[in-house]
Design a protein around this motif. Structure first.
Motif, PDB file in Angstrom:
ATOM      1  N   GLY A  49       0.784  -1.228   0.000  1.00  0.00           N
ATOM      2  CA  GLY A  49       0.000   0.000   0.000  1.00  0.00           C
ATOM      3  C   GLY A  49       0.815   1.276   0.000  1.00  0.00           C
ATOM      4  N   GLU A  94      -9.098  -7.116  -1.722  1.00  0.00           N
ATOM      5  CA  GLU A  94      -9.586  -5.911  -1.047  1.00  0.00           C
ATOM      6  C   GLU A  94      -9.293  -5.974   0.452  1.00  0.00           C
ATOM      7  N   CYS A 135      -0.396  -6.835   5.780  1.00  0.00           N
ATOM      8  CA  CYS A 135      -0.936  -5.494   5.996  1.00  0.00           C
ATOM      9  C   CYS A 135      -0.006  -4.693   6.907  1.00  0.00           C
ATOM     10  N   ASN A 162      -0.941  -1.775   8.132  1.00  0.00           N
ATOM     11  CA  ASN A 162      -1.819  -1.151   9.117  1.00  0.00           C
ATOM     12  C   ASN A 162      -2.963  -2.104   9.477  1.00  0.00           C
ATOM     13  N   GLU A 190      -5.018  -2.133  11.821  1.00  0.00           N
ATOM     14  CA  GLU A 190      -6.249  -1.472  12.262  1.00  0.00           C
ATOM     15  C   GLU A 190      -7.135  -1.087  11.072  1.00  0.00           C
ATOM     16  N   THR A 191      -6.496  -0.763   9.925  1.00  0.00           N
ATOM     17  CA  THR A 191      -7.257  -0.460   8.711  1.00  0.00           C
ATOM     18  C   THR A 191      -7.965  -1.712   8.205  1.00  0.00           C
ATOM     19  N   GLU A 192      -7.254  -2.840   8.215  1.00  0.00           N
ATOM     20  CA  GLU A 192      -7.851  -4.101   7.768  1.00  0.00           C
ATOM     21  C   GLU A 192      -8.939  -4.568   8.736  1.00  0.00           C
ATOM     22  N   LYS A 251     -11.018  -2.644  10.272  1.00  0.00           N
ATOM     23  CA  LYS A 251     -12.227  -1.896   9.922  1.00  0.00           C
ATOM     24  C   LYS A 251     -12.957  -2.557   8.763  1.00  0.00           C
ATOM     25  N   LYS A 252     -12.184  -3.104   7.817  1.00  0.00           N
ATOM     26  CA  LYS A 252     -12.786  -3.826   6.695  1.00  0.00           C
ATOM     27  C   LYS A 252     -13.473  -5.096   7.192  1.00  0.00           C
ATOM     28  N   TRP A 257      -0.715  -8.801  14.689  1.00  0.00           N
ATOM     29  CA  TRP A 257      -1.018  -7.570  15.411  1.00  0.00           C
ATOM     30  C   TRP A 257      -0.785  -7.823  16.884  1.00  0.00           C
TER      31      TRP A 257
END
Length: 484
Positions: free
Chosen positions: A111, A402, A408, A410, A412-414, A416-417, A439
């Motif tokens: 990313g 997606e 990853c 981040n 925390e971003t994943e 949220k998904k 994590w």
């Protein structure tokens, strides 16, 4: 850790295993570089140069020591990485070293732009991603030359060199030896239809505890724990996008402070993936001393709850583990395992392993999407319609990339998904992040085991207490579970 800290020579002189893999020592009088635990004759301080990575030592012109074997050193933990991106990038390079991916393609998976990746990576490791990648390939090849009787051509292909000529040229240029000359210096193992490699860790390692954790959650037919060994089936795609099947066994060698990974010969073309996933599953990169020092305050709340050497159990297949987590919502661990085994037997791929109890691989996201009606297909196996739809949504996000469960930057971003998927709540998202995304800061205040361990505290109070345990709350959860 400041690499120019004068205390590094003292750590090298003391053979302090807490620093193994955190720095390497180049010896100017011999032209070789060593791990800090090397038992060769102690070099004088004025002859020592300290490096943050093996790749940096090799770029400086040093050759790996044949006694301490730097390729066996445990890699950097997330605790050692100043930037999470560089840590994730290094692990991605290790797992994909046989793929002909450009740095731009690797950066896109993480990313970020390739320019930013190069800048951050070089700042952390003092070498470029391309130089680090070459060292990954050379180290894998060196370990295979030393520990197996695979042909030099097989090793060249397994390590991602593309051709025997290229392998010989790079190896000789870097190590001043041809692969054949190196092999003459070591005693290789007899030829068998399997490959066994060592995965070094930083001691102590609570093997029995992580094995017990995995055994209680093993999917029958896919995984098994027998005679203190973890075994499982494997199905991965190689560089040609072909599906490769086989099996692995993992055992503990406490004397050598390592795990022994035995791999079926059929997995040779995906060996870097197998190595990377096994290291993640058994938390090989963990730096236990740093985590223990951060979590010691737990012992004031529950006596002896924080134990040095506790590992965070990861997973070999992120999608498989995530499906297992969804199945486990609101039912017992045993019941979830029973349903997962039915799914594997019905929709997984049958495989011949020669190992009692290993009969199927777990269905991939692609297999799940291919089902005509997942609610009917899973319903007869005991899965509710709601959970079936949740699993399908998860499979679709994973298949289209997606959702990134493995590399990853981040988490925390994943997460949220994950939370946007109908049927996935905070507990499931935190649990998947903890085991699939490495994590380290998940906390499961609504978990039955955590509530039992911290009985007498409300969810709000538990979250407040756990603030002191950041960024290692995932390890705190494992320690709490192990008190029960």
């Amino acid at each position: 850790m400041e690499i120019h800290d004068s205390g590094l020579y003292a750590a090298f002189k003391a053979k302090d295993n807490r620093f193994d893999g955190r720095f390497f020592v180049g010896i100017s009088s011999t032209g070789i570089y060593c791990r800090p635990i090397c038992k060769a004759k102690q070099a004088k301080e004025e002859n020592c140069t300290f490096f943050q990575s093996a790749a940096e030592a090799e770029q400086a012109g040093f050759r790996p020591c044949l006694l301490c074997r730097p390729e066996l050193a445990p890699g950097k933990s997330v605790a050692d990485a100043n930037v999470n991106l560089s840590y994730r990038a290094a692990k991605l390079l290790e797992e994909t070293c046989t793929y002909k991916l450009s740095i731009q393609e690797l950066a896109e998976q993480l990313g970020y732009t390739d320019r930013h990746l190069r800048r951050v990576f070089t700042a952390e490791y003092n070498v470029s991603p391309v130089q680090y990648l070459q060292t990954c390939r050379l180290h894998l090849a060196k370990q295979l030359l030393t520990d197996t009787n695979l042909t030099v051509l097989e090793i060249a292909m397994a390590a991602g060199f593309g051709s025997l000529r290229r392998f010989n040229a790079v190896f000789k240029e870097q190590y001043r030896l041809t692969p054949t000359q190196l092999r003459k210096k070591v005693i290789t193992k007899p030829t068998v239809d399997e490959i066994t490699l060592s995965l070094s860790y930083r001691p102590p390692y609570r093997w029995n505890e992580i094995l017990t954790f995995l055994k209680s959650r093993a999917i029958e037919g896919v995984e098994a724990v027998i005679d203190d060994k973890y075994m499982r089936t494997v199905r991965l795609k190689n560089i040609k996008n072909e599906k490769i099947e086989g099996w692995i066994k993992v055992s503990h060698n406490e004397e050598k402070e390592s795990l022994n990974l035995t791999v079926s010969h059929s997995l040779l073309s995906v060996l870097p993936q197998v190595l990377a996933r096994t290291k993640k599953m058994f938390d090989i990169y963990c730096n236990p001393e740093i985590i223990y020092q951060a979590l010691k305050p737990m012992n004031k709340i529950i006596k002896d709850s924080c134990v040095l050497g506790t590992r965070l159990p990861g997973c070999f297949d992120s999608f498989e583990m995530s499906v297992r987590a969804i199945l486990g919502q609101l039912i017992t661990v045993k019941a979830a395992g029973t349903i997962a085994a039915r799914i594997a037997k019905t929709y997984g791929h049958e495989i011949q392993t020669g190992i009692n109890g290993l009969t199927h691989t777990f269905p991939s996201s692609e297999d799940i999407i291919a089902l005509e009606n997942i609610e009917e297909s899973f319903g007869v196996l005991g899965v509710t319609s709601a959970k079936s739809r949740t699993i399908l949504q998860l499979a679709e996000l994973v298949q289209t990339a997606e959702l990134n469960l493995d590399f990853c930057v981040n988490p925390e971003t994943e997460m949220k998904k994950l939370l946007a998927i109908t049927g996935i709540g905070n507990w499931t998202a935190q649990y998947i992040a903890m085991r699939a995304m490495e994590w380290t800061d998940s906390f499961l205040e609504t978990d039955a085991g955590v509530k039992k361990a911290l009985s007498g505290y409300s969810a709000k109070e538990m979250l407040s207490i756990a603030e002191e345990w950041r960024p290692w709350r995932s390890y705190a959860v494992i320690n709490l579970w192990q008190t029960l």
